[in-house]
Scaffold this active site. Structure first.
Site, PDB file in Angstrom:
ATOM      1  N   ASN A 115       0.789  -1.475   0.045  1.00 47.96           N
ATOM      2  CA  ASN A 115       0.242  -0.031   0.297  1.00 47.96           C
ATOM      3  C   ASN A 115       0.352   1.093   0.332  1.00 47.96           C
ATOM      4  OD1 ASN A 115      -0.706   2.117   2.161  1.00 47.96           O
ATOM      5  ND2 ASN A 115      -0.500  -0.260   3.649  1.00 47.96           N
TER       6      ASN A 115
ATOM      7  N   GLY B 161      -0.328   6.901   1.815  1.00 48.30           N
ATOM      8  CA  GLY B 161       0.526   8.502   1.888  1.00 48.30           C
ATOM      9  C   GLY B 161      -0.470   9.367   3.107  1.00 48.30           C
TER      10      GLY B 161
ATOM     11  N   CYS C  68       6.742   5.467   8.575  1.00 49.52           N
ATOM     12  CA  CYS C  68       5.416   5.395   7.023  1.00 49.52           C
ATOM     13  C   CYS C  68       6.824   5.506   6.125  1.00 49.52           C
ATOM     14  CB  CYS C  68       4.658   5.912   7.127  1.00 49.52           C
ATOM     15  SG  CYS C  68       3.547   6.287   5.313  1.00 49.52           S
TER      16      CYS C  68
ATOM     17  N   THR D  72       5.080  -2.007   7.814  1.00 50.24           N
ATOM     18  CA  THR D  72       4.885  -2.275   6.292  1.00 50.24           C
ATOM     19  C   THR D  72       6.573  -2.173   6.049  1.00 50.24           C
ATOM     20  OG1 THR D  72       4.867  -0.328   5.442  1.00 50.24           O
ATOM     21  CG2 THR D  72       3.087  -1.568   5.893  1.00 50.24           C
TER      22      THR D  72
ATOM     23  N   GLY E 154       0.925  -8.907   9.665  1.00 49.85           N
ATOM     24  CA  GLY E 154       0.447 -10.546   9.464  1.00 49.85           C
ATOM     25  C   GLY E 154      -0.234 -11.635   9.817  1.00 49.85           C
TER      26      GLY E 154
ATOM     27  N   GLY F   1      -4.470  -6.037  11.326  1.00 47.47           N
ATOM     28  CA  GLY F   1      -4.655  -4.759   9.747  1.00 47.47           C
ATOM     29  C   GLY F   1      -5.267  -6.018   8.669  1.00 47.47           C
ATOM     30  N   THR F   2      -4.033  -6.306   7.654  1.00 52.86           N
ATOM     31  CA  THR F   2      -4.911  -6.844   6.501  1.00 52.86           C
ATOM     32  C   THR F   2      -5.542  -7.471   7.005  1.00 52.86           C
ATOM     33  OG1 THR F   2      -2.190  -5.940   5.724  1.00 52.86           O
ATOM     34  CG2 THR F   2      -3.712  -7.575   4.300  1.00 52.86           C
TER      35      THR F   2
HETATM   36  C1  FMN Z   1      -3.864   0.359   3.502  1.00 55.17           C
HETATM   37  C2  FMN Z   1      -2.645   0.309   4.450  1.00 55.17           C
HETATM   38  C3  FMN Z   1      -3.102   1.980   5.472  1.00 55.17           C
HETATM   39  C4  FMN Z   1      -1.596   1.287   7.099  1.00 55.17           C
HETATM   40  N1  FMN Z   1      -1.823   3.233   7.015  1.00 55.17           N
HETATM   41  C5  FMN Z   1      -0.795   3.373   8.315  1.00 55.17           C
HETATM   42  C6  FMN Z   1      -1.127   4.437   8.640  1.00 55.17           C
HETATM   43  O1  FMN Z   1      -1.615   5.712   8.601  1.00 55.17           O
HETATM   44  N2  FMN Z   1      -0.398   4.418  10.037  1.00 55.17           N
HETATM   45  C7  FMN Z   1       0.408   3.916  10.937  1.00 55.17           C
HETATM   46  O2  FMN Z   1       1.296   3.630  11.463  1.00 55.17           O
HETATM   47  N3  FMN Z   1       0.761   2.250  10.070  1.00 55.17           N
HETATM   48  C8  FMN Z   1      -0.051   2.463   8.315  1.00 55.17           C
HETATM   49  N4  FMN Z   1      -0.006   0.636   8.100  1.00 55.17           N
HETATM   50  C9  FMN Z   1       0.718  -0.166   8.834  1.00 55.17           C
HETATM   51  C10 FMN Z   1      -0.309  -1.149   9.834  1.00 55.17           C
HETATM   52  O3  FMN Z   1      -0.880  -0.196  10.366  1.00 55.17           O
HETATM   53  C11 FMN Z   1       0.728  -2.640   9.701  1.00 55.17           C
HETATM   54  O4  FMN Z   1       2.081  -2.319  10.692  1.00 55.17           O
HETATM   55  C12 FMN Z   1       1.371  -3.132   8.913  1.00 55.17           C
HETATM   56  O5  FMN Z   1      -0.030  -3.315   8.081  1.00 55.17           O
HETATM   57  C13 FMN Z   1       1.989  -4.736   9.297  1.00 55.17           C
HETATM   58  O6  FMN Z   1       0.528  -5.455   9.754  1.00 55.17           O
HETATM   59  P1  FMN Z   1      -0.702  -5.616   8.493  1.00 55.17           P
HETATM   60  O7  FMN Z   1      -0.352  -7.369   8.330  1.00 55.17           O
HETATM   61  O8  FMN Z   1      -1.583  -6.996   9.878  1.00 55.17           O
HETATM   62  O9  FMN Z   1      -1.149  -5.836   7.844  1.00 55.17           O
HETATM   63  C14 FMN Z   1      -1.209   0.346   7.128  1.00 55.17           C
HETATM   64  C15 FMN Z   1      -1.085  -0.401   6.691  1.00 55.17           C
HETATM   65  C16 FMN Z   1      -1.964  -0.692   6.125  1.00 55.17           C
HETATM   66  C17 FMN Z   1      -2.090  -2.453   4.881  1.00 55.17           C
END
Ligand code: FMN
Ligand code: FAD
Ligand code: FES
Lengths: 301, 254
Positions: free
Chosen positions: A68, A71, A128, A191, A242, A263-264
């Site tokens: 993703n 932004g 980020c 990420t 994940g 998250g995802t």
């Molecule tokens: C679409 C999307 C938007 C995200 N926006 C933010 C954000 O605004 N601030 C932040 O700290 N992390 C953001 N993240 C990161 C997630 O909070 C998380 O750290 C990361 O996706 C790993 O977890 P997951 O694999 O369970 O998604 C975002 C992730 C995704 C997929």
């Protein structure tokens, strides 16, 4: 059976929260999930002023994961305080506000604005990968990480969680720096920077070219980093990366996380958070775990 | 607020209706009852390596039977998986999503281009005073069903049927006029229609497409640029999955 956890003085009814940016401020998902069930809702990153975010396409699917580059589009702290906080206050869950910024003063402005608001904790995103200024720059250099943590701590009224980037050689260095700066807790991982190319069009799939990778494919990396960090610092850790199932969440807790963010998985199943909570309870029952805290960092060897 | 449902829908039937194009009917509990033309559903893959839902528009809604009809092109691995679904299989579906079309007064053009054609069929059933203009690359599909609903004009890129060229070429060649446009199709077509509508002072409603992740308005993946500041996002971006996919052409930048 006790599932509640205490994170720097804040009690969560269970260790499962949402990962910032994947759950908005909960409103959209409240059609599918009983927000009262969640340990906490971590909101989408919010800045001092509204941000437009990146051009589209902003997301791409990759094998076992996604990229993703949203932004950090956000409506700005003022609108957030008027709309999102009152919405979340209706529920019996903890509110953790994720904060983003381009400069130290941006972060501090948001944190100051939140001082009198009924939120439980702050999560400071210094990781980020999708914005050009600020963000990750604070999360890749131990000195910068310590400095921004100190600056935020000076003005914060709520406990401060620093959210770390995996896009570094040694995450424990950044973790220690944040701890030295006064962080009350750490969140990891954000990420991993990735890229996808459309071979038919010979172009980048994301308008931003690069994007942050999340989803099950990054889970083993996240578990490893949580494990290493838990050994290196004494503040509590919120593990993420994940987590799709209760098993993934328990793995993260055994590695040393006191709580976890999902998250995802919300995209794959809008009810993922509730299912993970139920699964953790079932695991505790079958394994006769009286208190979830017994599991934190309890991996053998 | 319109209600959304997550269901294990059962496949009533599926058939291939053209090269790479499939026609899938799903039995739903609630989705069909609450759906309207122009809305879409998210279809989830069974393969755990494919995490994101696939947005597919409603081509047909049978409220009495409780079924929805999806007509889609095999574009990659997810739609390939769906094309293997057989009668009796189940698939996880979330919907109905988005706003759908709202019919205005006046004579309408219903315009579909390529894989944007299917969602216009349900609208054709609901819209009384209309002319239907369909743009295909080459081989037409769903044509007879549209013809049952009213007068149809066809354009093909290769000239194998109807007007050679675009839907606008077909409109001009046949000297067609109307008050309102409803359209779904590729962005270049929508951009041309927006300009055409502005030139002729017509109302124009376009169904947009963008890559999605949540499908319900939480992640901000699927935005389009708007002329005015959007009430929800507080910036010049609007969520296609939530406030859309149908927008007044004057509101969006294409
Ligand atoms: C679409 C999307 C938007 C995200 N926006 C933010 C954000 O605004 N601030 C932040 O700290 N992390 C953001 N993240 C990161 C997630 O909070 C998380 O750290 C990361 O996706 C790993 O977890 P997951 O694999 O369970 O998604 C975002 C992730 C995704 C997929
Ligand atoms: C609101 C909306 C309605 C749609 N209605 C229809 C329809 O009725 N019939 C139809 O054939 N197609 C429709 N599409 C396009 C359809 O969603 C894609 O063709 C499909 O997601 C491709 O998935 P895949 O796994 O086969 O392709 P892959 O390329 O393997 O998909 C990879 C990822 O990209 C996404 N993706 C790929 N192409 C598109 C696209 N064009 N739009 C959005 N996401 C895409 C997929 O969802 C998936 O997350 C619609 C798209 C939107 C946004
Ligand atoms: S796909 Fe998440 S906001 Fe539209």
């Amino acid at each position: 059976m006790n599932t509640s956890v205490n994170l720097c003085g804040v009690t969560l009814k269970n260790p499962v929260m949402t990962a910032s940016g994947t759950f908005g401020s909960g409103e959209e998902y409240s059609e599918f999930v009983d927000l009262n069930r969640l340990g906490a809702v971590v909101t989408k990153g919010v800045a001092n002023v509204p941000w437009q975010g990146n051009p589209t396409p902003r997301v791409a699917e990759v094998y076992g994961g996604m990229l993703n580059a949203v932004g950090l589009q956000n409506p700005g702290i003022e609108r957030f305080c008027q709309r999102d906080i009152p919405f979340l206050r209706q529920f019996d869950t903890r509110i953790i506000v994720n904060v983003c910024g381009k400069s130290e003063s941006d972060y501090c402005e948001v944190v100051q604005r939140l001082a009198e608001e009924p939120v439980d904790m702050l999560e400071i995103n210094i990781s980020c990968p999708n914005v050009k200024e600020g963000g990750i720059a604070f999360g890749q250099d131990p000195k910068a990480a310590e400095r921004i943590t100190k600056a935020v701590k000076r003005v914060a009224r709520q406990p401060v969680i620093m959210k770390l980037s995996p896009n570094v050689t040694d995450i424990t260095e950044i973790a220690k720096a944040a701890e030295a700066g006064g962080a009350d807790a750490l969140s990891l991982i954000n990420t991993l920077t990735g890229m996808k190319i459309d071979i038919e069009r010979r172009s980048f799939v994301l308008a931003n070219k690069t994007g942050g990778m999340s989803g099950p494919a990054i889970h083993p990396i996240a578990v490893r980093m949580v494990y290493q960090t838990a050994k290196a610092v004494s503040v509590p850790i919120i593990g993420m990366g994940g987590i799709m199932t209760a098993e993934d969440a328990i793995e993260m807790i055994l590695a040393g996380a006191s709580a976890v963010s999902v998250g995802t998985a919300n995209f794959t199943d809008p009810r993922a958070t509730e299912k993970i909570i139920a699964g953790i309870e079932a695991y505790m029952q079958t394994h006769q775990v009286e208190d979830i805290r017994e599991l934190v960092g309890a991996v053998n060897g | 607020m319109a209600q959304k449902f997550e269901e294990q829908a059962q496949v009533r039937k599926q058939m291939q209706i053209a090269d790479n194009i499939f026609d899938l009917t799903l039995q739903t509990q609630e989705i069909a009852k609450h759906a309207k033309a122009g809305q879409f559903v998210s279809l989830y893959c069974k393969d755990g390596a494919r995490l994101l839902p696939r947005p597919i528009s409603l081509c047909g809604i049978d409220q009495k039977e409780g079924t929805i009809r999806l007509v889609y092109r095999v574009a990659g691995k997810g739609t390939k998986e769906f094309s293997g679904l057989k009668e009796g299989d189940t698939v996880s579906v979330l919907g109905p999503l988005g706003n759908g079309f709202s019919l205005r007064n006046g004579r309408a053009f219903l315009i579909g281009g390529g894989i944007g054609i299917p969602p216009m069929l349900q609208l054709a059933k609901e819209c009384s005073e209309k002319q239907i203009i369909l743009g295909y690359r080459s081989e037409p599909f769903l044509l007879e069903e549209f013809q049952e609903q009213g007068e149809v004009f066809v354009a093909t890129e290769d000239g194998s049927a109807g007007t050679k060229g675009t839907v606008l070429d077909a409109i001009r060649e046949n000297g067609l006029t109307a008050d309102v446009i409803y359209a779904c199709g590729p962005t270049p077509m929508l951009r041309a229609l927006k300009a055409f509508a502005a030139e002729r002072g017509m109302e124009c409603y376009l169904s947009l497409e963008e890559r999605m992740a949540c499908g319900i308005g939480a992640c901000l993946a699927c935005v389009c640029q708007t002329k005015e500041k959007d009430a929800h996002t507080n910036v010049n971006n609007r969520r296609i999955c939530k406030e859309g996919p149908v927008f007044d052409a004057r509101e969006v930048e294409l």
